[in-house]
Design a protein around this motif. Structure first.
Motif, short mmCIF file in Angstrom:
data_model
loop_
_atom_site.label_atom_id
_atom_site.label_comp_id
_atom_site.label_asym_id
_atom_site.label_seq_id
_atom_site.Cartn_x
_atom_site.Cartn_y
_atom_site.Cartn_z
N PRO A 4 -88.65 -9.84 48.16
CA PRO A 4 -89.73 -10.74 48.55
C PRO A 4 -89.17 -12.09 48.97
O PRO A 4 -88.27 -12.64 48.33
N GLY A 5 -89.69 -12.61 50.06
CA GLY A 5 -89.26 -13.92 50.51
C GLY A 5 -87.91 -13.94 51.19
O GLY A 5 -87.27 -14.99 51.26
N THR A 6 -87.45 -12.80 51.72
CA THR A 6 -86.19 -12.80 52.48
C THR A 6 -86.29 -13.79 53.63
O THR A 6 -87.23 -13.74 54.43
N PRO A 7 -85.33 -14.71 53.75
CA PRO A 7 -85.40 -15.69 54.84
C PRO A 7 -85.21 -15.03 56.20
O PRO A 7 -84.44 -14.07 56.34
N VAL A 8 -85.92 -15.53 57.17
CA VAL A 8 -85.74 -15.13 58.57
C VAL A 8 -85.62 -16.40 59.40
O VAL A 8 -86.43 -17.32 59.25
N VAL A 9 -84.60 -16.46 60.25
CA VAL A 9 -84.41 -17.61 61.13
C VAL A 9 -84.60 -17.15 62.57
O VAL A 9 -83.88 -16.27 63.06
N PHE A 10 -85.60 -17.71 63.23
CA PHE A 10 -85.87 -17.41 64.63
C PHE A 10 -85.15 -18.43 65.51
O PHE A 10 -85.24 -19.64 65.27
N ILE A 11 -84.45 -17.94 66.54
CA ILE A 11 -83.65 -18.79 67.41
C ILE A 11 -84.10 -18.59 68.85
O ILE A 11 -83.97 -17.49 69.40
N HIS A 12 -84.64 -19.62 69.45
CA HIS A 12 -85.15 -19.47 70.82
C HIS A 12 -84.02 -19.66 71.83
O HIS A 12 -82.92 -20.11 71.51
N GLY A 75 -77.90 -23.88 54.18
CA GLY A 75 -78.80 -24.50 53.21
C GLY A 75 -79.87 -23.58 52.67
O GLY A 75 -80.69 -23.99 51.83
N LEU A 76 -79.90 -22.34 53.15
CA LEU A 76 -80.91 -21.38 52.68
C LEU A 76 -80.48 -20.73 51.36
O LEU A 76 -79.28 -20.64 51.07
N PRO A 77 -81.43 -20.22 50.57
CA PRO A 77 -81.09 -19.67 49.25
C PRO A 77 -80.26 -18.39 49.32
O PRO A 77 -79.53 -18.08 48.38
N ARG A 78 -80.37 -17.65 50.40
CA ARG A 78 -79.55 -16.44 50.57
C ARG A 78 -79.46 -16.11 52.05
O ARG A 78 -80.23 -16.64 52.86
N PRO A 79 -78.52 -15.24 52.44
CA PRO A 79 -78.33 -14.95 53.86
C PRO A 79 -79.62 -14.45 54.51
O PRO A 79 -80.28 -13.55 53.99
N PRO A 80 -79.98 -15.01 55.65
CA PRO A 80 -81.23 -14.63 56.30
C PRO A 80 -81.05 -13.52 57.32
O PRO A 80 -79.94 -13.20 57.75
#
Length: 266
Positions: A4-12, A75-80
């Protein structure tokens, strides 16, 4: 399944503002992820501000953008999970090749070093920037007509014009010059470590009607990974153009990405 809450980083990529990812951010949050869509270095917060200050992003190169996102990811809590479109797809590939990120999705990714096909449609789509060598140090905007050819060719005139009005911003031309010259430069910033075996899984997505990054280019990119033991897959969307992340069919692409991530345990 992903935690739950896995980070996702969107890059345009070029010519679209970071806020163009907002429907994806909402969709992924509803699916249980923790998504963010940061802009490129110095990118103003809104489309309007970005149009008023084109100089803010002028002269940015591929490495500048890659390092910017690497610092944010640190800076994220775990790899996104990384999801990038166009040059954002190339940045996703570079980061994953550096061991950054748990998984990557590169949608219509800009060509990396080693990719040889250069279709005429792609040349024409890049002309607004590449047509003038002085643009190397500038940011460049697309006219409605140029956007129609490069992004909205698979859409109605009305939808393409609306997307141009809503999301387009001036973008640095330097990344286009770097990608275009990649195969002639020893240490090109468009080079990606495609051999890395211990990286996360990568999904490449192409639209078969894309003019800016034609399907043949994405298929050639896919072949660059043939010597890697890591998971690398390709998905094609028939009849879709470069606008496939922002046009009325975006949800089909987003759901395909979510389904693939679940298959990979992310």
């Amino acid at each position: 399944m992903a935690e739950p809450g896995t980070p996702v980083v969107f890059i345009h990529g070029l010519w679209l503002h970071a806020t163009s990812w907002q429907p994806w951010v909402d969709h992924f949050r509803a699916a249980g992820y923790a998504p963010v869509a940061p802009g490129w270095p110095h990118e103003p917060d809104t489309v309007e501000q970005a149009r008023e200050h084109p100089e803010a992003v002028a002269d940015l190169g591929i490495d500048d953008v890659t390092e910017h996102y690497a610092a944010l990811i640190a800076g994220l809590p775990r790899p996104p999970v990384l999801v990038g479109h166009s040059f954002g797809g190339l940045i996703t590939e570079k980061l994953l090749g550096q061991g950054i990120g748990a998984a990557g999705v590169a949608i219509d990714p800009a060509q990396i070093k080693g990719v040889l096909p250069l279709p005429l449609a792609q040349l024409r789509a890049g002309l607004p920037a590449l047509g003038n060598p002085a643009n190397l140090h500038r940011s460049v905007s697309l006219t409605e007509k140029e956007f129609r050819f490069g992004f909205g060719n698979a859409l109605s005139d009305e939808e393409s014009a609306e997307l141009h009005r809503r999301w387009t911003i001036p973008s640095p031309a330097r990344p286009l010059f770097q990608a275009a010259a990649a195969n002639f430069v020893l240490h090109s910033q468009a080079q990606v470590d495609t051999h890395r075996a211990d990286r996360g899984p990568l999904l490449l997505i192409s639209g078969t009607a894309d003019h800016t990054v034609p399907d043949v280019v994405t298929r050639s990119t896919f072949k660059q990974y043939r010597d890697s033991a890591a998971v690398t897959e390709l998905k094609q969307f028939e009849g879709r153009g470069h606008s496939l992340t922002v046009d009325s069919g975006w949800r089909e692409v987003a759901d395909a990405v979510l389904g693939w991530l679940r298959e990979q345990g992310h």
